[in-house]
Design an enzyme around this catalytic site. Structure first.
Site, PDB file in Angstrom:
ATOM      1  N   CYS A   1       4.978  -7.418  -0.698  1.00 41.06           N
ATOM      2  CA  CYS A   1       5.166  -6.473  -2.058  1.00 41.06           C
ATOM      3  C   CYS A   1       6.343  -5.672  -1.575  1.00 41.06           C
ATOM      4  CB  CYS A   1       3.895  -5.659  -2.034  1.00 41.06           C
ATOM      5  SG  CYS A   1       2.440  -6.656  -2.278  1.00 41.06           S
TER       6      CYS A   1
ATOM      7  N   HIS B   1       5.345   3.525  -3.810  1.00 41.11           N
ATOM      8  CA  HIS B   1       4.600   2.346  -3.698  1.00 41.11           C
ATOM      9  C   HIS B   1       3.215   2.454  -4.372  1.00 41.11           C
ATOM     10  CE1 HIS B   1       4.156  -1.612  -2.547  1.00 41.11           C
ATOM     11  NE2 HIS B   1       3.012  -1.733  -1.929  1.00 41.11           N
TER      12      HIS B   1
ATOM     13  N   GLU C   1       0.608   6.716   2.464  1.00 46.81           N
ATOM     14  CA  GLU C   1       2.114   6.892   1.987  1.00 46.81           C
ATOM     15  C   GLU C   1       2.175   8.457   1.812  1.00 46.81           C
ATOM     16  OE1 GLU C   1       4.821   5.169  -1.590  1.00 46.81           O
ATOM     17  OE2 GLU C   1       2.780   4.812  -1.724  1.00 46.81           O
TER      18      GLU C   1
ATOM     19  N   LYS D   1       3.075   1.951 -11.063  1.00 44.20           N
ATOM     20  CA  LYS D   1       2.124   1.070 -10.963  1.00 44.20           C
ATOM     21  C   LYS D   1       0.920   1.333 -11.795  1.00 44.20           C
ATOM     22  CE  LYS D   1       3.360  -1.481  -6.554  1.00 44.20           C
ATOM     23  NZ  LYS D   1       4.601  -0.459  -6.205  1.00 44.20           N
TER      24      LYS D   1
ATOM     25  N   HIS E   1       0.697  -4.116 -10.312  1.00 45.38           N
ATOM     26  CA  HIS E   1       1.557  -4.270  -8.944  1.00 45.38           C
ATOM     27  C   HIS E   1       1.911  -5.364  -9.129  1.00 45.38           C
ATOM     28  CE1 HIS E   1       2.737  -4.423  -5.173  1.00 45.38           C
ATOM     29  NE2 HIS E   1       1.842  -4.145  -4.509  1.00 45.38           N
TER      30      HIS E   1
ATOM     31  N   PHE F   1       2.187  -6.851   3.061  1.00 44.65           N
ATOM     32  CA  PHE F   1       1.449  -7.345   3.956  1.00 44.65           C
ATOM     33  C   PHE F   1       2.365  -7.899   5.101  1.00 44.65           C
ATOM     34  CE2 PHE F   1      -2.624  -8.716   1.112  1.00 44.65           C
ATOM     35  CZ  PHE F   1      -2.624  -7.449   1.039  1.00 44.65           C
TER      36      PHE F   1
END
Length: 416
Positions: free
Chosen positions: A168, A308, A319, A340, A345, A404
């Site tokens: 991502c 994010h 975050e 998002k 996403h 990831f």
């Protein structure tokens, strides 16, 4: 503090988007500012047996209106999105390849997963009809660098060209590496960003098995709720976001319209866990700190952060912690939002459309909201621009993404 990079200065001259909220930048941006949500029940396959049955699909989409129908048949859905968004960005930049040195125009467009539809459909052909019925175009269609290849062929661009894969964080890395290509003198122009089309049966099955996705199927418009106490997972989107970057001297020489400057970039790794972010926010905070240092920007100069903000229990609080570590007291003054909540996403394309949003925020002074923020999480206690857009003087913006594998990336944009 002086903010001019010691390298070549790099500016943004073109934008392109294909997403659930619009098939072009004007429609997309209007939907973002209106706080619209592109999430609904998935229509591309039967989701009745899935724990997550919703997604931010690109609907009413016919790629053959934008590219050669033969190329549509030969390529994956993710490639369609990236190719069309790139064409938009190049047109927006008014880049005339007949007047360019093709050896100095490059393309870096990444995808976190690549051609999932191709993989699944051709595997079905193999099982049901045998190996001779597998398409000869399968391999080129599924690999993650194919968007960049097709865009380069379309433009005749012979400069730096490769794919980036970092889950991502992919598109943010692609934009950042393009910045480095121009700074380092390897290109004058870079077309960069990300594309993704992973709303597929196998992809959904995998993410559902991980329990990573929201199960709020009865309220799709309310399901993505970053920083809200009642968030229960991310909702997948699809599409593409592309930028055209140029050296400042090249843009000025050809009289290009300049949106803003791309000042800084950094890439780090948590080195912690394959899917969970570091609970201390070490890798992300380091990426933001290094991006600010690269940009020669002090933390208190950042007006807005496009976070994010995945709407997962872990990401949003970690975050938030990372932002507090980097920005100190200014963390409570800076405007933050997770778009998002509206777009879903987009995995490897997330940083692409979020870079477009960051640039448009600087251009317009309109700060997008985080919708569905109704019950703030006590551990997420910053200014997330809840539910309604805000008009403000925005000069400097940071956009960050995580992937990831522990990958982190951050970009810093500034008004010229």
């Amino acid at each position: 503090m002086e903010t001019v990079s010691p390298h070549k200065r790099v500016v943004v001259t073109g934008l392109g988007v294909v997403a659930s909220l619009g098939h072009n930048v004007p429609d997309f941006w209007a939907s973002i500012l209106a706080g619209k949500c592109g999430i609904d029940r998935v229509t591309q396959f039967d989701v009745k047996d899935y724990t997550c049955q919703i997604g931010a699909e690109v609907r009413d989409w016919d790629p053959a209106q934008h590219m050669d129908p033969k190329e549509v048949r030969r390529n994956d859905r993710y490639t369609h999105f990236g190719f069309v968004a790139a064409k938009q960005a190049v047109a927006d930049a008014k880049l005339d390849m007949a007047k360019e040195d093709a050896d100095r125009v490059g393309v870096i467009i990444g995808s976190g997963i690549g051609g999932m539809w191709t993989i699944e459909n051709q595997h079905k052909n193999l099982l049901e009809r045998g190996p001779r019925k597998v398409s000869p175009f399968m391999i080129p269609a599924l690999i993650s660098n194919m968007v960049g290849g097709l865009v380069a062929i379309e433009l005749g661009a012979r400069g730096p060209n490769f794919g980036v894969v970092s889950a991502c964080a992919t598109a943010t890395h692609a934009i950042g590496e393009s910045l480095r290509m121009i700074r380092g003198g390897e290109a004058d122009v870079m077309v960069c960003g990300g594309a993704e089309a992973s709303i597929t049966p196998l992809s959904y099955a995998g993410f559902c098995s991980m329990k990573a996705m929201s199960t709020n199927n009865e309220n799709p418009q309310k399901a993505s709720r970053p920083f809200d106490a009642n968030r229960d997972g991310f909702i997948m989107g699809e599409g593409s976001g592309i930028l055209v970057l140029e050296s400042l001297e090249h843009a000025l020489a050809r009289g290009a319209r300049i949106y803003c400057e791309l000042l800084g970039y950094s890439a780090t790794c948590d080195a912690y866990h394959i899917t969970s972010p570091d609970p201390d926010g070490k890798g992300l905070s380091l990426a933001m700190t290094r991006a600010l240092a690269d940009a020669r920007v002090r933390p208190e100069e950042i007006d807005y952060i496009n976070a994010h903000g995945t709407s997962t229990p872990y990401n949003d609080k970690f975050e938030t912690l990372a932002i507090k570590k980097v920005f100190g007291e200014h963390a409570r003054k800076v405007m933050i939002s997770s778009t998002k909540s509206m777009t879903g996403h987009l995995l490897g394309a997330a940083g692409g459309i979020e870079a477009v949003i960051s640039v448009k925020t600087i251009e317009t002074g309109e700060v997008p909201p985080t919708i569905n923020l109704e019950t703030p999480d006590p551990e997420c206690d910053l200014d997330y621009v809840p539910n309604v857009k805000r008009t403000a003087a925005v000069r400097t913006v940071l956009s960050d993404n995580l992937g990831f594998g522990g990958q982190n990336a951050a970009l810093v944009f500034r008004k010229m």
